[in-house]
Design a protein around this motif. Structure first.
Motif, PDB file in Angstrom:
ATOM      1  N   ILE A   1     -12.696  91.501 -64.704  1.00 35.79           N
ATOM      2  CA  ILE A   1     -11.663  91.298 -65.716  1.00 35.79           C
ATOM      3  C   ILE A   1     -12.260  91.550 -67.095  1.00 35.79           C
ATOM      4  O   ILE A   1     -13.477  91.507 -67.282  1.00 35.79           O
ATOM      5  CB  ILE A   1     -11.077  89.866 -65.675  1.00 35.79           C
ATOM      6  CG1 ILE A   1     -12.187  88.824 -65.885  1.00 35.79           C
ATOM      7  CG2 ILE A   1     -10.333  89.623 -64.372  1.00 35.79           C
ATOM      8  CD1 ILE A   1     -11.665  87.415 -66.049  1.00 35.79           C
ATOM      9  N   MET A   2     -11.376  91.817 -68.061  1.00 37.93           N
ATOM     10  CA  MET A   2     -11.787  91.932 -69.452  1.00 37.93           C
ATOM     11  C   MET A   2     -11.710  90.544 -70.074  1.00 37.93           C
ATOM     12  O   MET A   2     -10.737  89.811 -69.883  1.00 37.93           O
ATOM     13  CB  MET A   2     -10.878  92.895 -70.204  1.00 37.93           C
ATOM     14  CG  MET A   2     -10.833  94.306 -69.633  1.00 37.93           C
ATOM     15  SD  MET A   2     -12.395  95.203 -69.788  1.00 37.93           S
ATOM     16  CE  MET A   2     -12.372  95.588 -71.538  1.00 37.93           C
TER      17      MET A   2
ATOM     18  N   SER B   1      -2.785  98.541 -69.455  1.00 36.98           N
ATOM     19  CA  SER B   1      -1.736  99.274 -70.176  1.00 36.98           C
ATOM     20  C   SER B   1      -1.506  98.644 -71.539  1.00 36.98           C
ATOM     21  O   SER B   1      -1.519  97.417 -71.682  1.00 36.98           O
ATOM     22  CB  SER B   1      -0.430  99.254 -69.374  1.00 36.98           C
ATOM     23  OG  SER B   1       0.043  97.931 -69.241  1.00 36.98           O
ATOM     24  N   ILE B   2      -1.329  99.504 -72.531  1.00 31.62           N
ATOM     25  CA  ILE B   2      -0.931  99.076 -73.871  1.00 31.62           C
ATOM     26  C   ILE B   2       0.233  99.967 -74.277  1.00 31.62           C
ATOM     27  O   ILE B   2       0.078 101.179 -74.419  1.00 31.62           O
ATOM     28  CB  ILE B   2      -2.083  99.186 -74.880  1.00 31.62           C
ATOM     29  CG1 ILE B   2      -3.229  98.243 -74.479  1.00 31.62           C
ATOM     30  CG2 ILE B   2      -1.595  98.867 -76.295  1.00 31.62           C
ATOM     31  CD1 ILE B   2      -4.467  98.354 -75.350  1.00 31.62           C
ATOM     32  N   THR B   3       1.398  99.377 -74.415  1.00 26.90           N
ATOM     33  CA  THR B   3       2.602 100.147 -74.702  1.00 26.90           C
ATOM     34  C   THR B   3       2.529 100.775 -76.089  1.00 26.90           C
ATOM     35  O   THR B   3       2.117 100.131 -77.056  1.00 26.90           O
ATOM     36  CB  THR B   3       3.841  99.244 -74.606  1.00 26.90           C
ATOM     37  OG1 THR B   3       3.925  98.729 -73.274  1.00 26.90           O
ATOM     38  CG2 THR B   3       5.114 100.023 -74.919  1.00 26.90           C
ATOM     39  N   ASN B   4       2.935 102.023 -76.164  1.00 26.23           N
ATOM     40  CA  ASN B   4       2.949 102.752 -77.427  1.00 26.23           C
ATOM     41  C   ASN B   4       3.940 102.121 -78.404  1.00 26.23           C
ATOM     42  O   ASN B   4       4.760 101.276 -78.028  1.00 26.23           O
ATOM     43  CB  ASN B   4       3.323 104.214 -77.163  1.00 26.23           C
ATOM     44  CG  ASN B   4       2.586 105.164 -78.073  1.00 26.23           C
ATOM     45  OD1 ASN B   4       2.146 104.789 -79.153  1.00 26.23           O
ATOM     46  ND2 ASN B   4       2.457 106.411 -77.646  1.00 26.23           N
ATOM     47  N   ALA B   5       3.891 102.542 -79.652  1.00 24.12           N
ATOM     48  CA  ALA B   5       4.770 101.970 -80.673  1.00 24.12           C
ATOM     49  C   ALA B   5       4.873 102.937 -81.844  1.00 24.12           C
ATOM     50  O   ALA B   5       4.218 103.979 -81.869  1.00 24.12           O
ATOM     51  CB  ALA B   5       4.233 100.613 -81.132  1.00 24.12           C
ATOM     52  N   GLN B   6       5.707 102.571 -82.818  1.00 27.76           N
ATOM     53  CA  GLN B   6       5.894 103.390 -84.010  1.00 27.76           C
ATOM     54  C   GLN B   6       5.838 102.519 -85.262  1.00 27.76           C
ATOM     55  O   GLN B   6       6.054 101.307 -85.209  1.00 27.76           O
ATOM     56  CB  GLN B   6       7.237 104.129 -83.947  1.00 27.76           C
ATOM     57  CG  GLN B   6       7.257 105.286 -82.969  1.00 27.76           C
ATOM     58  CD  GLN B   6       6.574 106.534 -83.530  1.00 27.76           C
ATOM     59  OE1 GLN B   6       5.890 106.487 -84.545  1.00 27.76           O
ATOM     60  NE2 GLN B   6       6.763 107.658 -82.861  1.00 27.76           N
ATOM     61  N   ASN B   7       5.579 103.162 -86.398  1.00 24.60           N
ATOM     62  CA  ASN B   7       5.412 102.456 -87.668  1.00 24.60           C
ATOM     63  C   ASN B   7       6.771 102.203 -88.312  1.00 24.60           C
ATOM     64  O   ASN B   7       7.373 103.105 -88.887  1.00 24.60           O
ATOM     65  CB  ASN B   7       4.525 103.295 -88.598  1.00 24.60           C
ATOM     66  CG  ASN B   7       4.169 102.557 -89.879  1.00 24.60           C
ATOM     67  OD1 ASN B   7       4.910 101.698 -90.346  1.00 24.60           O
ATOM     68  ND2 ASN B   7       3.026 102.895 -90.442  1.00 24.60           N
ATOM     69  N   LYS B   8       7.230 100.974 -88.221  1.00 26.58           N
ATOM     70  CA  LYS B   8       8.541 100.626 -88.772  1.00 26.58           C
ATOM     71  C   LYS B   8       8.603 100.877 -90.274  1.00 26.58           C
ATOM     72  O   LYS B   8       9.629 101.326 -90.800  1.00 26.58           O
ATOM     73  CB  LYS B   8       8.853  99.161 -88.476  1.00 26.58           C
ATOM     74  CG  LYS B   8      10.252  98.734 -88.903  1.00 26.58           C
ATOM     75  CD  LYS B   8      10.408  97.235 -88.990  1.00 26.58           C
ATOM     76  CE  LYS B   8       9.835  96.704 -90.280  1.00 26.58           C
ATOM     77  NZ  LYS B   8      10.188  95.293 -90.537  1.00 26.58           N
TER      78      LYS B   8
ATOM     79  N   GLN C   1      -7.513  93.543 -79.533  1.00 24.37           N
ATOM     80  CA  GLN C   1      -7.742  92.331 -78.750  1.00 24.37           C
ATOM     81  C   GLN C   1      -8.050  92.629 -77.285  1.00 24.37           C
ATOM     82  O   GLN C   1      -8.928  91.999 -76.685  1.00 24.37           O
ATOM     83  CB  GLN C   1      -6.514  91.409 -78.839  1.00 24.37           C
ATOM     84  CG  GLN C   1      -6.208  90.898 -80.232  1.00 24.37           C
ATOM     85  CD  GLN C   1      -7.279  89.979 -80.782  1.00 24.37           C
ATOM     86  OE1 GLN C   1      -8.108  89.440 -80.041  1.00 24.37           O
ATOM     87  NE2 GLN C   1      -7.280  89.805 -82.088  1.00 24.37           N
ATOM     88  N   LYS C   2      -7.323  93.575 -76.692  1.00 23.02           N
ATOM     89  CA  LYS C   2      -7.445  93.813 -75.251  1.00 23.02           C
ATOM     90  C   LYS C   2      -8.504  94.850 -74.889  1.00 23.02           C
ATOM     91  O   LYS C   2      -9.006  94.856 -73.762  1.00 23.02           O
ATOM     92  CB  LYS C   2      -6.103  94.262 -74.679  1.00 23.02           C
ATOM     93  CG  LYS C   2      -5.018  93.199 -74.705  1.00 23.02           C
ATOM     94  CD  LYS C   2      -3.756  93.713 -74.022  1.00 23.02           C
ATOM     95  CE  LYS C   2      -2.683  92.642 -73.957  1.00 23.02           C
ATOM     96  NZ  LYS C   2      -1.460  93.129 -73.259  1.00 23.02           N
ATOM     97  N   LEU C   3      -8.828  95.731 -75.833  1.00 23.41           N
ATOM     98  CA  LEU C   3      -9.695  96.852 -75.478  1.00 23.41           C
ATOM     99  C   LEU C   3     -10.988  96.853 -76.284  1.00 23.41           C
ATOM    100  O   LEU C   3     -12.076  96.689 -75.735  1.00 23.41           O
ATOM    101  CB  LEU C   3      -8.932  98.161 -75.687  1.00 23.41           C
ATOM    102  CG  LEU C   3      -9.488  99.401 -75.001  1.00 23.41           C
ATOM    103  CD1 LEU C   3      -9.482  99.230 -73.486  1.00 23.41           C
ATOM    104  CD2 LEU C   3      -8.668 100.626 -75.384  1.00 23.41           C
TER     105      LEU C   3
END
Length: 293
Positions: free
Chosen positions: A281-282, A13-20, A268-270
């Motif tokens: 594992i990755m 899982s990679i949590t979504n986000a927004q452009n501050k 980094q994770k994907l």
């Protein structure tokens, strides 16, 4: 999931986000960083006045910057339950018509043309708001209107039927602009909210044992209770506490829910990881020596 596939990579899982940088009002952010409560409150009222010009242009209704303003605005979809607070209309009207603690509420958004349930909900809300001076429906949810709604709201109301909300990023951008999330505990909210400190969160219905009608009744009761007994009194009776909740919300939403973190995690994770089938594992690839081919 995908248990029948040999040597499958893990689902992460990679949590979504927004452009501050795009969404956050920079003057408001500066006032928060400097702990300047006076400027913070003044700027917020100015932002509300800008939103209320749009309300007046679309609906002819005159909203007041000194009144608690709740906004429900996003894509209209049935599971998002735009009409949750209207399940008991008498109770809702008692809340918004309280002269001691006045409330203004704005709905905005767009249903998909073929989503007839959401179209009906949208039309029913428009009909309900007709003739009610402190209840408005805005047509559309284009990016600039979305921005004004987040800047000009005191409360960002989020009412999805758990567990259907994948993320719900509108609340992130609202928090960046000092709008306090009042929400069902779904989507991104469990990773962010501290009840009564940076947001208000309702108790969680047990969707594994309750039918939809029971869940909707449960969530309606709790969202109304939080609004009536916690949110509205805090705004009017304890303004210093309300400002502190605003400030906490703005501080807590960044950096974790800023898109810089999200982009870095994707890399980094994907994208920059390899799958070790023996360990399932990755892992980060070994750095190549300089000059190696």
């Amino acid at each position: 999931m995908w248990a029948h596939i040999n040597d499958r990579c893990p689902i992460i899982s990679i949590t979504n986000a927004q452009n501050k940088h795009f969404w956050a009002d920079h003057e408001l952010e500066q006032a928060n960083q400097q702990d300047d409560d006076h400027d913070l409150v003044t700027l917020k009222k100015e932002m509300k006045a800008e939103l209320f010009e749009i309300v007046a242009n679309q609906t002819g209704k005159i909203f007041r910057p000194d009144v608690l303003t709740i906004v429900w605005a996003r894509r209209f979809a049935s599971y998002k339950r735009a009409d949750l607070v209207l399940r008991d209309k008498e109770r809702f009207l008692k809340m918004v018509n309280n002269t001691k603690y006045p409330v203004q509420i704005i709905w905005a958004g767009k249903p998909y043309p073929m989503d007839y349930g959401s179209v009906n909900t949208f039309n029913e809300i428009i009909t309900f708001n007709r003739g009610r001076a402190n209840c408005a429906t805005l047509v559309g949810y284009e990016i600039m209107l979305s921005r004004q709604l987040k800047r000009g709201s005191d409360v960002w109301l989020n009412t999805p039927r758990r567990p259907h909300e994948a993320s719900g990023t509108s609340g992130m951008t609202a928090a960046m602009n000092g709008s306090v999330n009042v929400s069902i505990n779904d989507g991104w909210i469990p990773e962010f909210a501290r009840h009564g400190e940076n947001a208000f969160v309702t108790p969680t219905a047990d969707h594994t044992t309750m039918d939809i009608e029971s869940i909707d009744n449960f969530d309606h009761e709790n969202i109304m209770s939080v609004l009536e007994n916690e949110v509205i009194p805090a705004y009017y009776d304890n303004p210093s506490k309300w400002v502190e909740i605003m400030k906490n919300s703005m501080r807590d939403v960044v950096p974790y829910f800023d898109s810089n973190r999200m982009a870095d995690e994707y890399y980094q994770k994907l994208y920059n990881s390899e799958y070790d089938a023996s360990k399932r594992i990755m892992v980060q690839p070994a750095a190549k020596e300089v000059g190696a081919s």
